[in-house]
Write a protein that holds these residues in place. Structure first.
Motif, short mmCIF file in Angstrom:
data_model
loop_
_atom_site.label_atom_id
_atom_site.label_comp_id
_atom_site.label_asym_id
_atom_site.label_seq_id
_atom_site.Cartn_x
_atom_site.Cartn_y
_atom_site.Cartn_z
N UNK A 16 -46.50 8.27 17.22
CA UNK A 16 -45.73 7.26 16.75
C UNK A 16 -46.75 7.45 15.27
N UNK A 17 -48.08 6.77 15.52
CA UNK A 17 -49.04 7.06 14.27
C UNK A 17 -48.66 7.89 12.55
N UNK A 18 -48.43 9.38 13.52
CA UNK A 18 -47.53 9.47 12.36
C UNK A 18 -46.21 9.34 11.41
N UNK A 19 -45.55 9.18 12.75
CA UNK A 19 -44.30 8.56 12.28
C UNK A 19 -44.80 7.58 10.93
N UNK A 20 -45.21 6.86 11.81
CA UNK A 20 -45.31 5.22 10.46
C UNK A 20 -45.85 5.44 9.70
N UNK A 21 -46.99 6.88 9.51
CA UNK A 21 -47.31 7.71 7.69
C UNK A 21 -46.18 8.35 7.12
N UNK A 22 -45.49 8.89 6.88
CA UNK A 22 -44.37 9.29 7.10
C UNK A 22 -43.83 8.37 6.77
N UNK A 23 -43.11 7.27 7.21
CA UNK A 23 -42.29 6.52 7.07
C UNK A 23 -42.37 5.68 5.74
N UNK A 24 -43.47 5.16 5.61
CA UNK A 24 -44.87 5.04 4.41
C UNK A 24 -44.42 5.54 3.37
N UNK A 25 -44.52 6.52 3.77
CA UNK A 25 -44.69 7.67 2.94
C UNK A 25 -43.62 8.07 2.15
N UNK A 26 -42.35 8.04 2.81
CA UNK A 26 -41.19 8.19 2.32
C UNK A 26 -40.35 8.25 3.14
N UNK A 27 -39.85 7.20 3.29
CA UNK A 27 -38.87 7.02 3.71
C UNK A 27 -37.46 8.23 3.91
N UNK A 28 -37.53 8.33 2.61
CA UNK A 28 -35.89 9.09 2.36
C UNK A 28 -35.91 10.53 2.61
N UNK A 29 -37.27 10.86 3.46
CA UNK A 29 -37.41 12.69 3.70
C UNK A 29 -36.78 12.37 5.36
N UNK A 30 -36.71 10.49 5.94
CA UNK A 30 -36.29 10.61 7.26
C UNK A 30 -34.05 10.98 7.28
N UNK A 31 -34.26 10.40 6.21
CA UNK A 31 -32.78 10.41 5.81
C UNK A 31 -32.21 12.30 5.70
N UNK A 32 -33.06 12.87 4.83
CA UNK A 32 -33.09 14.41 4.50
C UNK A 32 -32.89 14.80 5.97
N UNK A 33 -33.93 14.77 6.89
CA UNK A 33 -33.74 15.15 8.47
C UNK A 33 -32.55 15.14 8.19
N UNK A 34 -31.85 13.72 8.72
CA UNK A 34 -31.11 13.53 10.14
C UNK A 34 -29.75 14.41 9.46
N UNK A 35 -29.82 14.53 8.08
CA UNK A 35 -28.41 15.17 7.78
C UNK A 35 -28.85 16.50 8.04
N UNK A 36 -30.11 17.49 7.13
CA UNK A 36 -29.92 18.45 8.04
C UNK A 36 -29.55 19.00 9.19
N UNK A 37 -30.19 17.50 10.48
CA UNK A 37 -30.03 18.05 11.56
C UNK A 37 -28.46 18.04 11.96
N UNK A 38 -27.47 17.10 11.46
CA UNK A 38 -26.22 16.86 11.45
C UNK A 38 -25.60 18.19 11.13
#
Length: 503
Positions: free
Chosen positions: A400-422
Motif C-alpha cells: 500500500x505504501x508503494x502504491x501511495x507513493x506512486x499515486x502522489x508522484x503521478x496520479x495519471x499513470x494509474x489512469x494509463x494503467x487502467x486504459x492499457x489493461x482494458x
C-alpha cells in the motif's frame, strides 16, 4: 504437505498453441519479475518456442554489473576514522544493491537466475563483511547464471566470499576444515545424504586445502598457498590420488553426473514450475505416468547431462513445454518478498526511482528476505516461509505504501494503467465492470476465486462515481477526472487479496 497438490499430466513436449495473455503473464512472472501490459500484449500470439528462445538468448548476452571503483578495495582503502569508514561501506553497499535491484527489474531471466543461484550457493554478507568480496560473488552469479554448472561450482567455491563464509580460508594441511566439502555435496551438487559418504567429505576437505592466503590487511582477496596444501593421497568417491581442487570437480562430475543433474533439476522444477515435485514418490529406475513431476525431472536431468551441464538448454526445454504452461502450474507459488514488490513495479509500469528500488529491498528484508543474507547456509525455504501473521500484514501495508507513493508522484499513470489493461478501446469503454475485471485479471494469476469476490472488488472501483448517474447514462469512461483514484482504490483492495500473494 504442499499448499497446492500437483495434478499436472502434461509432458515436456513443446507448447504449440499461440500464447494468450494468461500464459504470457505466467511466463514472465516465473522467468523474470513479471512484465508490463505492453510487454504481455507483444507476447500474445507468439509461439512459446520463439519467445522463450528470444528471452534465453537475451539473457546469454547481457553483461554483468560493471565493476565499481571499490571492487578490489581492502580495509586499507577506507578512512581511518571508524564512523567515516562505516559510512563509506554503507554507501558502497547501497550502490551495488541499487544496481542489482535494477538488474532484477530489467534483465528478466539473467537475474532471475542469478537471484535463484544466490539462494543455492549461499553466503551471508554479515559473516564476511567485505564489499569487494560481495562484488566478486555477485559477478560470479551473473556471469555463470545460465552457463556451465560445473564451471559455476568450481568458480563460486574460490570466491573470497565463499572461502570466508564456509571456512575454506582456514582449511590447511595440518587442520583440514570440512565445512565447504560438506556443503559442496549436501547443498550445492548432490543433496543431503545422497551418493557420498562421511569419509568422502573428510577426504575432499583435504583436497581443497591451501586457499588460506588472507593477507595482512582485512578484505584482501584470498589466494592459494601451496605450502598449506595436503599433498598426500586421498580417496574421493572411490578414486585415489594426490587430488587437488580441480580434481575434485572432475571426479564429482564424472562419477556423480546423474545424481547432480537430478538434484539441480529438482530445484529448477520446484522453483519455476510447481513447489510439489512429489519427491517422496521418486524411485530410481521407475517408470512414471505422463506428466508426473519425477518423470519430468528425469527428462530434464537427461538433457542436463547430455549437454555437459550447460544450464540454458534445460531452461529452454522446461519453459517451452506443455508441462510448464499447463493451467495447473499457474498461480501455485507464493510470491517471495522480492516478487511481491518487483512484480508490482513491473506490472503497473509506473515510473520508479533508485530510491523506490532501495525501499523495496528494505521492505523485503523487513518481511523475511534480506538481500545477500539468507537465514542460513541452506537458504530461504520459500513458499510457506513467506506467510505468517506478521509477514502478511507487512506485505499488505508495504504494498500500500508503494502504491501511495506512486499515486502522489503521478496520479495519471494509474489512469494509463487502467486504459492499457482494458485493451485498445480502454479509454472509451463505458462499462466500469469491464475495466475493473481487466485490471483484476492482470494482477492476479487466475483472477479472483468467486463471483462475489469480483463484485466486491468492482464495487471498490465504482465507488468514486457511485453517487452519480454516469454508469446508468453510459457517460462514464476512463478519461474522467477521478478515474486515477478508481484504479488506485482497486489496487489498494487487490494487494490484500489472497490471490495477489500468488504467481
Amino acid at each position: 504437505m504442499e499448499l497446492f497438490v500437483n495434478c499436472n499430466t502434461s509432458t515436456l513436449a513443446p507448447y504449440t498453441t499461440p500464447l494468450d495473455a494468461l500464459r504470457a503473464r505466467h511466463l514472465y512472472r516465473r522467468l523474470g519479475f513479471s512484465a508490463s501490459v505492453e510487454t504481455v500484449n507483444q507476447a500474445v500470439g507468439q509461439s512459446a518456442t520463439a519467445l522463450v528462445d528470444n528471452l534465453v538468448d537475451q539473457a546469454l548476452t547481457i553483461p554483468p554489473i560493471p565493476a565499481p571503483a571499490w571492487s578490489e578495495w581492502t580495509n586499507a582503502n577506507y578512512p581511518e576514522d571508524d564512523d567515516l569508514a562505516r559510512q563509506v561501506r554503507r554507501a558502497q553497499r547501497e550502490e551495488l544493491n541499487t544496481a542489482y535491484g535494477n538488474s532484477l527489474l530489467n534483465n528478466n531471466l539473467l537475474d532471475r537466475m542469478s537471484f535463484f543461484w544466490s539462494n543455492h550457493f549461499v553466503t551471508e554478507l554479515d559473516v564476511y563483511d567485505c564489499n569487494s568480496f560481495l562484488y566478486e560473488y555477485v559477478n560470479c552469479l551473473q556471469r555463470n547464471a545460465l552457463g556451465n554448472f560445473k564451471t559455476f561450482v568450481s568458480e563460486i567455491g574460490l570466491t573470497s566470499a565463499m572461502l570466508r563464509y564456509l571456512d575454506g580460508a582456514f582449511n590447511n594441511r595440518n587442520r583440514p576444515n570440512e565445512n565447504y566439502s560438506r556443503e559442496l555435496y549436501e547443498l550445492f551438487t548432490l543433496g543431503e545424504g545422497n551418493a557420498y559418504t562421511e569419509e568422502d567429505i573428510i577426504e575432499t576437505s583435504r583436497a581443497l586445502t591451501g586457499y588460506v592466503n588472507r593477507g595482512d590487511v582485512g578484505c584482501t582477496k584470498i589466494t592459494f598457498n601451496p605450502e598449506q596444501f595436503d599433498t598426500d593421497a586421498k580417496t574421493i568417491l572411490g578414486q585415489t590420488g594426490n587430488w587437488g581442487y580441480d580434481d575434485v570437480m572432475d571426479i564429482l562430475f564424472d562419477n556423480r553426473a546423474d545424481s547432480i543433474a537430478r538434484f539441480i533439476c529438482t530445484k529448477f522444477y520446484e522453483f519455476f514450475v510447481h513447489p510439489d515435485s512429489k519427491r517422496d514418490e521418486y524411485n530410481p529406475g521407475a517408470t512414471y505416468p505422463p506428466g508426473h513431476p519425477q518423470g519430468i525431472i528425469n527428462e530434464l536431468a537427461q538433457t542436463f547431462v547430455a549437454n555437459n551441464f550447460e544450464i540454458a538448454p534445460v531452461l529452454r526445454q522446461m519453459f517451452k513445454s506443455e508441462h510448464f504452461f499447463d493451467e495447473t502450474t499457474i498461480g501455485v507459488i507464493i510470491k517471495s518478498p522480492f516478487d511481491l514488490y518487483l512484480n508490482l513495479f513491473k506490472e503497473t509500469g509506473f515510473a520508479y526511482s533508485d530510491g523506490n528500488v532501495t525501499n523495496a529491498m528494505d521492505a523485503s528484508a523487513m518481511i523475511g528476505q534480506e538481500l545477500w543474507d539468507p537465514v542460513d547456509v541452506a537458504g530461504w525455504q520459500r513458499d510457506r516461509e513467506w506467510i505468517n501473521t506478521n509477514f502478511i500484514i507487512g506485505r499488505w501495508l508495504t504494498a500500500e505504501v508503494f502504491l501511495e507513493q506512486f499515486f502522489q508522484a503521478d496520479p495519471n499513470q494509474f489512469r494509463a494503467l487502467g486504459i492499457a489493461a482494458a485493451g485498445p478501446n480502454g479509454a472509451t469503454i463505458n462499462d466500469p465492470n469491464i475495466v475493473a475485471r481487466a485490471i483484476i485479471d492482470k494482477f492476479l494469476p487466475k483472477g479472483l476465486l468467486t463471483d462475489a469476490d469480483y463484485d466486491i472488488a468492482i464495487s471498490v472501483f465504482r465507488e468514486p462515481y457511485e453517487d452519480t448517474n454516469m454508469f446508468e447514462t453510459g457517460s462514464w469512461n476512463m478519461l474522467l477526472d477521478d478515474t486515477p483514484s478508481q484504479v488506485f482504490l482497486l489496487l489498494l483492495h487487490l494487494v490484500r487479496e489472497p490471490e495477489f500473494q500468488l504467481k
